[in-house]
Design a protein around this motif. Structure first.
Motif, PDB file in Angstrom:
ATOM      1  N   ASP A  42     -25.463  49.418  -5.420  1.00  0.00           N
ATOM      2  CA  ASP A  42     -24.926  50.297  -4.398  1.00  0.00           C
ATOM      3  C   ASP A  42     -25.897  51.429  -4.069  1.00  0.00           C
ATOM      4  O   ASP A  42     -25.658  52.210  -3.146  1.00  0.00           O
ATOM      5  CB  ASP A  42     -23.587  50.883  -4.855  1.00  0.00           C
ATOM      6  CG  ASP A  42     -22.480  49.827  -4.864  1.00  0.00           C
ATOM      7  OD1 ASP A  42     -22.553  48.896  -4.043  1.00  0.00           O
ATOM      8  OD2 ASP A  42     -21.561  49.923  -5.707  1.00  0.00           O
TER       9      ASP A  42
ATOM     10  N   GLY B 247      -7.893  53.149 -10.758  1.00  0.00           N
ATOM     11  CA  GLY B 247      -9.013  53.509  -9.893  1.00  0.00           C
ATOM     12  C   GLY B 247     -10.168  52.552 -10.126  1.00  0.00           C
ATOM     13  O   GLY B 247     -10.300  51.957 -11.198  1.00  0.00           O
ATOM     14  N   ALA B 248     -11.011  52.377  -9.130  1.00  0.00           N
ATOM     15  CA  ALA B 248     -12.168  51.492  -9.252  1.00  0.00           C
ATOM     16  C   ALA B 248     -13.224  51.916  -8.243  1.00  0.00           C
ATOM     17  O   ALA B 248     -12.928  52.602  -7.264  1.00  0.00           O
ATOM     18  CB  ALA B 248     -11.768  50.038  -9.022  1.00  0.00           C
ATOM     19  N   ASN B 249     -14.456  51.499  -8.513  1.00  0.00           N
ATOM     20  CA  ASN B 249     -15.556  51.940  -7.654  1.00  0.00           C
ATOM     21  C   ASN B 249     -16.037  50.867  -6.687  1.00  0.00           C
ATOM     22  O   ASN B 249     -17.094  51.020  -6.083  1.00  0.00           O
ATOM     23  CB  ASN B 249     -16.735  52.433  -8.504  1.00  0.00           C
ATOM     24  CG  ASN B 249     -17.359  51.319  -9.334  1.00  0.00           C
ATOM     25  OD1 ASN B 249     -16.760  50.260  -9.495  1.00  0.00           O
ATOM     26  ND2 ASN B 249     -18.543  51.552  -9.864  1.00  0.00           N
ATOM     27  N   THR B 250     -15.291  49.758  -6.534  1.00  0.00           N
ATOM     28  CA  THR B 250     -15.625  48.771  -5.513  1.00  0.00           C
ATOM     29  C   THR B 250     -14.377  48.420  -4.723  1.00  0.00           C
ATOM     30  O   THR B 250     -13.257  48.407  -5.263  1.00  0.00           O
ATOM     31  CB  THR B 250     -16.209  47.469  -6.104  1.00  0.00           C
ATOM     32  OG1 THR B 250     -15.200  46.753  -6.820  1.00  0.00           O
ATOM     33  CG2 THR B 250     -17.387  47.757  -7.013  1.00  0.00           C
TER      34      THR B 250
ATOM     35  N   ASP C 283     -20.967  44.500  -5.019  1.00  0.00           N
ATOM     36  CA  ASP C 283     -19.841  43.560  -4.978  1.00  0.00           C
ATOM     37  C   ASP C 283     -20.020  42.493  -3.889  1.00  0.00           C
ATOM     38  O   ASP C 283     -19.057  41.865  -3.461  1.00  0.00           O
ATOM     39  CB  ASP C 283     -18.524  44.310  -4.773  1.00  0.00           C
ATOM     40  CG  ASP C 283     -18.485  45.078  -3.455  1.00  0.00           C
ATOM     41  OD1 ASP C 283     -19.529  45.141  -2.767  1.00  0.00           O
ATOM     42  OD2 ASP C 283     -17.413  45.611  -3.107  1.00  0.00           O
TER      43      ASP C 283
ATOM     44  N   SER D   1     -16.354  59.700  -3.100  1.00  0.00           N
ATOM     45  CA  SER D   1     -14.957  59.616  -2.662  1.00  0.00           C
ATOM     46  C   SER D   1     -14.337  61.000  -2.758  1.00  0.00           C
ATOM     47  O   SER D   1     -14.522  61.718  -3.724  1.00  0.00           O
ATOM     48  CB  SER D   1     -14.185  58.617  -3.532  1.00  0.00           C
ATOM     49  OG  SER D   1     -14.240  58.984  -4.897  1.00  0.00           O
TER      50      SER D   1
ATOM     51  N   ALA E  13      -9.978  54.937  -4.919  1.00  0.00           N
ATOM     52  CA  ALA E  13     -11.427  54.767  -4.923  1.00  0.00           C
ATOM     53  C   ALA E  13     -12.052  55.839  -5.801  1.00  0.00           C
ATOM     54  O   ALA E  13     -11.846  57.032  -5.578  1.00  0.00           O
ATOM     55  CB  ALA E  13     -11.971  54.854  -3.497  1.00  0.00           C
ATOM     56  N   SER E  14     -12.808  55.418  -6.823  1.00  0.00           N
ATOM     57  CA  SER E  14     -13.374  56.379  -7.763  1.00  0.00           C
ATOM     58  C   SER E  14     -14.891  56.394  -7.744  1.00  0.00           C
ATOM     59  O   SER E  14     -15.522  56.918  -8.653  1.00  0.00           O
ATOM     60  CB  SER E  14     -12.902  56.031  -9.188  1.00  0.00           C
ATOM     61  OG  SER E  14     -13.282  54.701  -9.540  1.00  0.00           O
ATOM     62  N   HIS E  15     -15.504  55.805  -6.717  1.00  0.00           N
ATOM     63  CA  HIS E  15     -16.961  55.800  -6.655  1.00  0.00           C
ATOM     64  C   HIS E  15     -17.475  57.171  -6.223  1.00  0.00           C
ATOM     65  O   HIS E  15     -16.728  58.014  -5.719  1.00  0.00           O
ATOM     66  CB  HIS E  15     -17.455  54.726  -5.676  1.00  0.00           C
ATOM     67  CG  HIS E  15     -16.887  54.854  -4.308  1.00  0.00           C
ATOM     68  ND1 HIS E  15     -17.334  55.781  -3.397  1.00  0.00           N
ATOM     69  CD2 HIS E  15     -15.888  54.168  -3.680  1.00  0.00           C
ATOM     70  CE1 HIS E  15     -16.656  55.665  -2.273  1.00  0.00           C
ATOM     71  NE2 HIS E  15     -15.765  54.697  -2.412  1.00  0.00           N
ATOM     72  N   ALA E  16     -18.777  57.360  -6.422  1.00  0.00           N
ATOM     73  CA  ALA E  16     -19.390  58.636  -6.049  1.00  0.00           C
ATOM     74  C   ALA E  16     -19.224  58.870  -4.552  1.00  0.00           C
ATOM     75  O   ALA E  16     -19.416  57.978  -3.738  1.00  0.00           O
ATOM     76  CB  ALA E  16     -20.879  58.622  -6.407  1.00  0.00           C
TER      77      ALA E  16
END
Length: 314
Positions: free
Chosen positions: A137, A230-233, A109, A206, A201-204
């Motif tokens: 990432d 939810g989002a990963n950034t 991002d 979290s 936050a739903s990224h790996a």
């Protein structure tokens, strides 16, 4: 002619000297142009002939004449010698001006918070530089992926690369939009967060909890409030918070402008999460290209502005 093994051991300086002798027409003139004694020039050509196992020049008191082998050898070598000299000249010129392609590894991002206009300004200021971005990432292998410079947040660990922290960790804080707080109320305690929506936050990696440090230094593990987004950034979470979808935990530098503009409001500002900071990595500190140094300076300067504190700059 000599074998391949012998040819591979030839001194490129001797070949360049031979080409200069041919172009000068005499050992004396070649020696003058090269700033070497004539007998040294003659001896090195003789050494080259000995390595090749053939005579390249016929010598007389008046002039030098190429043998057929010398003519063929000169024809093959002259262009290559010119190319090497041109390449060296370009490198010498480039040492005073940023030039070349710079491969940059950045988070996925990166361009959400680093405006493309800044890149355009950099390229306009350095017309001989080309930037090639690798947005991911994942942790890049700088050597295998031919990365010149990488920017990473959080702990770098023992990567084996040269690392320099651009600025230290700053606190991340809870924020929400004025519209959301007007509709749902302002939390007064950490326990009140349980009754609110969160943008999650739903990224790996979290954990589903917010690890917050209180004003007395104590650490509080706070379960994230239930939310439907939810989002990963972090940028996606910021935009969701601005849109009124819930409370978000964001880096201070990322939310600062929105807070100043009244788009976001700090929530329980006495509680913060330790930030990640930013580190620049490159494979080696030796002979760092000027183009790489110039781009690092751009990122440090611009992200320092976003951070809003002069000590964020390096």
């Amino acid at each position: 002619m000599a074998t391949d093994a012998t040819t591979a051991a030839l001194d490129l300086n001797d070949i360049a000297l031979f080409v200069q002798v041919v172009r000068s027409g005499s050992f004396a003139e070649a020696a003058r142009r090269l700033g070497q004694p004539p007998n040294t020039v003659s001896r090195r050509v003789q050494q080259l002939e000995a390595q090749l196992g053939t005579r390249l020049l016929q010598r007389s008191t008046r002039k030098l004449t190429l043998t057929s082998a010398g003519e063929a050898f000169h024809e093959r070598c002259a262009g290559a010698v010119d190319g090497l000299q041109e390449a060296g000249q370009e490198l010498r010129l480039g040492s005073d001006e940023p030039t070349g392609c710079v491969r940059v590894a950045v988070p996925a991002d990166f361009f959400d918070f680093f405006p493309m206009e800044w890149i355009a300004g950099f390229l306009a200021a350095h017309p001989r530089v080309r930037l090639d971005f690798v947005l991911s990432d994942a942790r890049s292998d700088l050597i295998a992926e031919r990365i010149d410079v990488a920017f990473r947040g959080g702990e770098v660990g023992d990567s084996g690369y040269v690392g320099r922290q651009l600025f230290g960790a700053r606190g991340d804080g809870l924020v929400a939009s004025p519209a959301y707080l007007a509709a749902r109320g302002v939390p007064a305690t950490l326990a009140d967060l349980a009754g609110h929506d969160a943008v999650v936050a739903s990224h790996a990696g979290s954990s589903g909890t917010w690890r917050l440090v209180g004003p007395d230094g104590s650490v509080h593990e706070v379960p994230q409030a239930t939310g439907r987004f939810g989002a990963n950034t972090a940028q996606a979470l910021r935009r969701a918070a601005v849109a009124g979808l819930g409370i978000a935990l964001l880096p201070a530098g990322m939310s600062r402008l929105d807070v100043q503009a009244g788009l976001l409001v700090p929530v329980l500002p006495q509680y913060q999460r330790k930030g990640q900071g930013l580190t620049v990595l490159y494979p080696s500190r030796r002979h760092l290209p000027l183009a790489v140094s110039a781009f690092i300076a751009l990122v440090v300067d611009k992200l320092g502005e976003l951070e809003g504190t002069p000590e964020g700059r390096c």
